[in-house]
Write a protein that holds these residues in place. Structure first.
Motif, mmCIF file in Angstrom:
data_model
loop_
_atom_site.group_PDB
_atom_site.id
_atom_site.type_symbol
_atom_site.label_atom_id
_atom_site.label_comp_id
_atom_site.label_asym_id
_atom_site.label_seq_id
_atom_site.Cartn_x
_atom_site.Cartn_y
_atom_site.Cartn_z
ATOM 1 N N PHE A 91 56.325 32.919 37.557
ATOM 2 C CA PHE A 91 55.614 33.830 38.361
ATOM 3 C C PHE A 91 54.851 33.242 39.439
ATOM 4 C CE2 PHE A 91 52.480 33.640 34.794
ATOM 5 C CZ PHE A 91 51.532 33.055 35.180
ATOM 6 N N GLU A 92 54.843 34.083 40.717
ATOM 7 C CA GLU A 92 54.197 33.478 41.817
ATOM 8 C C GLU A 92 52.685 33.353 41.796
ATOM 9 O OE1 GLU A 92 55.365 32.050 44.810
ATOM 10 O OE2 GLU A 92 57.350 32.123 43.615
ATOM 11 N N LEU A 93 52.035 32.342 41.984
ATOM 12 C CA LEU A 93 50.582 32.369 41.904
ATOM 13 C C LEU A 93 49.943 33.370 42.935
ATOM 14 C CD1 LEU A 93 49.839 28.642 41.759
ATOM 15 C CD2 LEU A 93 50.146 30.284 39.816
ATOM 16 N N VAL A 141 38.891 39.141 33.383
ATOM 17 C CA VAL A 141 39.817 39.382 32.438
ATOM 18 C C VAL A 141 41.337 39.371 32.946
ATOM 19 C CG1 VAL A 141 40.413 40.541 30.256
ATOM 20 C CG2 VAL A 141 38.128 40.054 30.873
ATOM 21 N N GLY A 142 42.221 38.518 32.563
ATOM 22 C CA GLY A 142 43.448 38.839 33.003
ATOM 23 C C GLY A 142 43.952 38.217 34.349
ATOM 24 N N LYS A 144 43.563 32.751 34.421
ATOM 25 C CA LYS A 144 42.865 31.379 34.326
ATOM 26 C C LYS A 144 43.661 30.423 33.829
ATOM 27 C CE LYS A 144 39.134 33.204 32.611
ATOM 28 N NZ LYS A 144 39.404 34.779 32.979
ATOM 29 N N THR A 145 44.202 30.699 32.698
ATOM 30 C CA THR A 145 45.108 29.611 31.747
ATOM 31 C C THR A 145 46.132 28.928 32.981
ATOM 32 O OG1 THR A 145 44.873 31.167 29.997
ATOM 33 C CG2 THR A 145 46.702 29.453 29.846
ATOM 34 N N ALA A 146 46.985 29.883 33.729
ATOM 35 C CA ALA A 146 47.661 29.056 34.584
ATOM 36 C C ALA A 146 47.104 28.216 35.376
ATOM 37 C CB ALA A 146 48.328 30.299 35.378
ATOM 38 N N PRO A 151 46.689 39.379 39.097
ATOM 39 C CA PRO A 151 48.321 39.460 39.722
ATOM 40 C C PRO A 151 48.415 40.844 39.969
ATOM 41 C CG PRO A 151 47.713 38.136 37.597
ATOM 42 C CD PRO A 151 46.633 38.865 37.925
ATOM 43 N N ASP A 174 46.230 36.912 23.893
ATOM 44 C CA ASP A 174 47.221 37.438 24.677
ATOM 45 C C ASP A 174 48.464 37.857 24.113
ATOM 46 O OD1 ASP A 174 48.462 37.935 27.238
ATOM 47 O OD2 ASP A 174 49.154 36.025 27.733
ATOM 48 N N ARG A 214 48.889 43.842 29.863
ATOM 49 C CA ARG A 214 49.098 42.684 30.171
ATOM 50 C C ARG A 214 50.633 42.459 30.546
ATOM 51 N NH1 ARG A 214 45.581 37.689 28.633
ATOM 52 N NH2 ARG A 214 43.965 38.631 29.492
HETATM 53 P P1 ADP Z 1 42.701 35.097 31.949
HETATM 54 O O1 ADP Z 1 41.911 34.910 33.052
HETATM 55 O O2 ADP Z 1 42.021 36.258 31.060
HETATM 56 O O3 ADP Z 1 42.533 33.685 30.986
HETATM 57 P P2 ADP Z 1 45.397 34.746 31.505
HETATM 58 O O4 ADP Z 1 45.629 33.375 32.153
HETATM 59 O O5 ADP Z 1 45.536 35.028 30.005
HETATM 60 O O6 ADP Z 1 44.201 35.605 31.939
HETATM 61 O O7 ADP Z 1 46.467 35.522 32.154
HETATM 62 C C1 ADP Z 1 46.782 36.978 31.778
HETATM 63 C C2 ADP Z 1 48.287 37.379 31.875
HETATM 64 O O8 ADP Z 1 48.537 37.246 33.255
HETATM 65 C C3 ADP Z 1 49.202 36.279 31.221
HETATM 66 O O9 ADP Z 1 50.026 36.870 30.506
HETATM 67 C C4 ADP Z 1 49.764 35.588 32.319
HETATM 68 O O10 ADP Z 1 51.182 34.922 31.667
HETATM 69 C C5 ADP Z 1 49.814 36.376 33.523
HETATM 70 N N1 ADP Z 1 49.751 35.614 34.772
HETATM 71 C C6 ADP Z 1 48.825 34.926 35.200
HETATM 72 N N2 ADP Z 1 48.800 34.820 36.665
HETATM 73 C C7 ADP Z 1 49.595 35.564 36.789
HETATM 74 C C8 ADP Z 1 50.383 35.806 38.254
HETATM 75 N N3 ADP Z 1 50.048 35.151 39.525
HETATM 76 N N4 ADP Z 1 51.349 36.562 38.263
HETATM 77 C C9 ADP Z 1 51.831 37.280 37.176
HETATM 78 N N5 ADP Z 1 51.416 37.263 35.940
HETATM 79 C C10 ADP Z 1 50.542 36.388 35.952
#
Ligand code: ADP
Ligand code: MG
Length: 815
Positions: free
Chosen positions: A382-384, A413-414, A417-419, A566, A671, A700
């Motif tokens: 996905f695009e950041l 939440v959501g 942050k993991t990315a 997102p 997740d 999600r």
């Molecule tokens: P949190 O910040 O709560 O830890 P996550 O990192 O678990 O959030 O991300 C929540 C969901 O959003 C995940 O399924 C992830 O793959 C998705 N996600 C994260 N960044 C993006 C983005 N830029 N575009 C689309 N989906 C995204």
């Protein structure tokens, strides 16, 4: 090929995927293998046989290993669980180490009554000492710090005919009958009836389900008894179950007992004995308890001595007013405030000390030859968002410096942050170093591994999961791979850094859901790593922290904020259902299941009584596993074994169980994109931020989703809180509402705010106190950065011990 032959093969693939390519024969063998009926495992094995790249082989082999472990546990429930035994041995070893330390400290300073080991106190002895130590109560000082959870008013005797159902009361009556009943349960059930006077009809029933031998013989008709307990209504009659009783002679006056402290239960220590041990410990140790705040500052800030506050909390004055009693029970007395000050002071001192220690500490700049931004983006699929890009840039800038990064990443939440964490990790690995990714619970660590592994694989990173209780052989190999630098990225719980795991070149530590760790724990985490060259540190949290608190809690960190979600997220529709309409909520759940969705059903965990909490979640589970049998229902709570937890989670992730009944263990970070309904039972017991976190588990996958709050809220405040949640999806606004809306009497307070846990301090109430404590700590450090002056010796000792023993009990229970 047998399972035994397969295991080493897979482990080898995890550790050295490119060293040993699969032979054609081996691949064929793997494909032919049908070790279990688990289609996911078999698919994984086939994919492994066909895999080409090292990264792919590693990830698939690791997954197969995990699935295999889960399958074998599921297949042989009776088999002795080595992990549990391991863990027990480890816990025991830890206890013994702690005890050895306490004894050593005691021998070193024999003149210090506060440091006396509990088992040397009069009347404690070896067995009870063991039970106390099992809960971290090792010394007389620990006993003094074991404070009442609340206070019971037993100052007045309520006449038998004026008892109020639902309240704990003290009353007096005459025995009119005493007999066993029920017959079942090895005949240990007993009932005694009391009346206002002899020969009258009984008006209060005393019931024992586990009557001690000889009990009935003590209740002879005509005798007078003083009894205490919570009055219930049973078939229209007043009843007290398992009352406390005391015989009165014919001429004895009933004796009110004043305000009685109620202590936490410690398994294996009868409550009355615990109370008497505490009194004994106080008598000798109280004057010797270490106070962190030095005398000069105590005077400047007009603080009573800590010892006086501690002593008072164990001996509540009998003449307090009803209002005052309420305050004591809500931990709002002046003495509680004094302890809160001490607690904040110690924390701030630790933060300032950390700053002093950090001065001059170097980190290795992480400069990647080819920054992997594009590749990560492709791997993510996905695009950041703009915000993710911005905070990543802030992180990269930190990583390029030769001072250690100390950054807090805050995002709802959501927000993804993991990315961002993965971007940072990829950057560091590209620069030739290792990364540790840590989560507060095993479930979360597994979850992270699940989402991280494919990205890592796509990037060619060598990743592994390390939890507390793997088989020794497996743990050894992973450890070796970390030491040799054969692994790039390791995901785990904090056990990772606390158990002497060594890294070849650990340069970045990422801590997820930091609020679950607590600030003190965070400080210790980094302590465990090599201090000469400190790793960079990124902590992530979904808890929005008001600005006033951010500095005091994270004064040692820079802050980055992800302030957008997102695109295309559809916030869950949130609706509140009074308990009488619970059925309607369940129909909603059913509708979602029929349409192919998945649902969480969350029950509160009740911290004072784990048993009750357990009963609630199990009851809901048994109800729903019948009702939704067709969809598969899994159960998840903290009391399950680690492998049972991951098996339950696995079933839900794979969609084999479409309903997951759980305690708040699912609160953070889990997740499962297909999950689209979240039903919360007894929603009134949760804090708003916590409900918001829970709600963040659904919706999600971009589909429509719902959050159903089933509640028994009686007060207007509770209803307002739930309405606030129905109206907004904005975590920051919710946190603010949470701060403003704390209804009086809503005792569940600070553990649910999602703010870091303190034992005495409540951040929403005590922000000014925190500021004062910070100022005081700063003065100490300014004068004596190393805490070497004699008047700072107690502060130093407290800092060193600050996270042991009973000071920790509450936080553990909260987890
Ligand atoms: P949190 O910040 O709560 O830890 P996550 O990192 O678990 O959030 O991300 C929540 C969901 O959003 C995940 O399924 C992830 O793959 C998705 N996600 C994260 N960044 C993006 C983005 N830029 N575009 C689309 N989906 C995204
Ligand atoms: Mg997360």
């Amino acid at each position: 090929m047998t399972r035994e032959e397969l295991l080493p093969l897979l482990q080898q693939r995890v550790l050295a995927p490119d060293a040993a390519p699969l032979s054609a024969a081996m691949a064929a063998g793997l494909r032919a293998l049908n070790i279990t009926k688990d289609p996911v495992l078999n698919d994984t094995l086939s994919a492994l046989a066909a895999a080409q790249s090292a990264g792919e082989i590693r990830v698939l082999a690791a997954r197969a290993l995990r699935l295999l472990a889960a399958a074998s546990h599921a297949a042989q429930p009776e088999a002795p669980a080595p992990r549990k035994a391991d863990r027990k041995a480890r816990d025991k070893a830890r206890l013994e180490r702690g005890q050895a330390r306490a004894l050593k400290e005691h021998r070193a300073q024999p003149g210090r009554p506060a440091l006396r080991p509990v088992e040397t106190l009069n009347g404690v002895g070896e067995a009870l000492g063991q039970a106390l130590r099992a809960r971290g109560v090792r010394t007389a000082s620990d006993l003094a710090w074991l404070l009442p959870l609340g206070y019971v008013d037993e100052r007045k005797i309520t006449p038998l005919d004026q008892l109020v159902v639902g309240q704990r009361q003290l009353t007096v009556g005459t025995v009119v009958s005493a007999r066993p009943f029920g017959g079942g349960h090895n005949g240990r059930m007993a009932e005694v009836w009391l009346a206002p006077e002899a020969h009258a009809a009984g008006v209060l029933r005393l019931t024992w389900f586990r009557a001690p031998p000889g009990l009935l013989a003590r209740f002879v008709p005509g005798m007078r008894y003083q009894v205490a307990g919570t009055v219930e209504s049973f078939r229209g009659q007043n009843q007290i179950t398992h009352p406390e009783t005391q015989r009165l002679g014919p001429n004895d006056e009933a004796a009110p007992r004043g305000i009685v402290p109620r202590y936490p239960t410690i398994a294996g220590v009868p409550p009355r004995r615990l109370a008497s041990f505490i009194q004994r410990a106080l008598a000798s140790a109280l004057p010797d308890i270490d106070e962190a705040v030095p005398p000069a500052l105590r005077e400047a800030y007009e603080l009573t001595p800590l010892r006086a506050a501690l002593g008072a909390l164990h001996a509540p004055p009998a003449d307090m007013s009803d209002d005052e009693l309420v305050r004591w029970n809500e931990a709002r007395s002046e003495h509680h405030a004094r302890l809160a000050f001490e607690e904040f002071f110690v924390l701030e001192l630790a933060l300032f000390r950390r700053r002093v220690e950090d001065q001059g500490i170097l980190a290795e700049p992480m400069i990647a030859a080819a920054p992997p931004l594009e590749r990560v983006r492709r791997a993510l699929g996905f695009e950041l968002t703009e915000a993710q890009r911005r905070v990543s840039a802030e992180i990269f800038a930190d990583l390029a410096k030769d001072t250690p990064m100390r950054r807090l990443l805050q995002g709802d939440v959501g927000s993804g942050k993991t990315a961002v964490g993965m971007l940072a990790a990829a950057h560091v690995v590209a620069a030739g170093a290792q990364v540790a990714f840590m989560a507060p619970t095993e479930i979360l660590a597994e979850q992270h591994y699940r989402s991280v592994a494919p990205i890592a694989a796509a990037l060619g990173l060598r990743a592994a999961l390390v939890l507390g209780g793997e088989r020794a052989s497996h743990r050894k190999k992973t450890r070796k791979a970390l030491e040799d630098g054969a692994l790039d990225l390791v995901v785990g719980t904090h056990a990772l850094l606390s158990e002497g795991v060594r890294f070849a070149r650990l340069r970045l530590v990422i801590i997820d859901e930091q609020h679950r760790f607590g600030v003190g724990q965070r400080l210790r985490l980094v302590d465990k790593t090599e201090r000469a060259l400190a790793p960079h540190l990124l902590v992530m949290t979904a808890t929005p922290i008001p600005r006033t608190l951010a500095l005091a809690l994270h004064g040692d960190l820079e802050v980055s904020v992800i302030d957008e979600l997102p695109a295309g997220r559809v916030p869950p529709v949130t609706r509140a259902y009074p308990f009488s309409e619970r059925e309607r909520a369940l129909v909603q759940v059913e509708r979602a299941l029929v349409a192919g969705g998945q649902a969480y059903v969350v029950c509160p965990s009740i911290e004072e009584s784990e048993e009750t909490g357990l009963a609630a979640v199990e009851k809901t589970f048994s109800e729903l596993s019948k009702r939704f049998a067709a969809y598969g229902v899994a159960l998840l709570h903290g009391r399950l074994k680690a492998e049972e937890k991951s098996a339950a989670m696995e079933r839900f992730v794979r969609g084999e169980a479409r309903v997951l009944v759980a305690t708040t263990i699912v609160e953070v970070g889990v997740d499962v994109p297909r999950a689209n309904v979240m039903l919360i039972e007894n929603a009134e017991r949760f804090g708003l931020s916590q409900l918001h976190q829970l709600r963040g588990r659904v919706g999600r996958g971009g589909q429509r989703s719902a959050c159903l709050l089933v509640h028994q809220a009686v007060s207007q405040e509770s209803r307002t809180r739930l309405e606030a949640l129905c109206e907004t999806a904005d975590g920051f606004r919710i946190a603010e509402a949470d701060l403003q809306l704390r209804g009086p009497g809503e005792l569940f307070g600070h553990r649910q705010s999602g703010l870091p846990g303190f034992r005495f301090g409540d951040l929403r109430r005590d922000a000014p106190l925190l500021a004062k404590a910070r100022e005081a700590a700063q003065q100490v450090i300014a004068r004596d950065p190393e805490l070497q002056l004699p008047e700072h010796a107690p502060a130093r000792a407290v800092l060193e011990r600050s996270n042991e023993g009973p000071r920790r009990i509450v936080r553990e229970e909260a987890g």
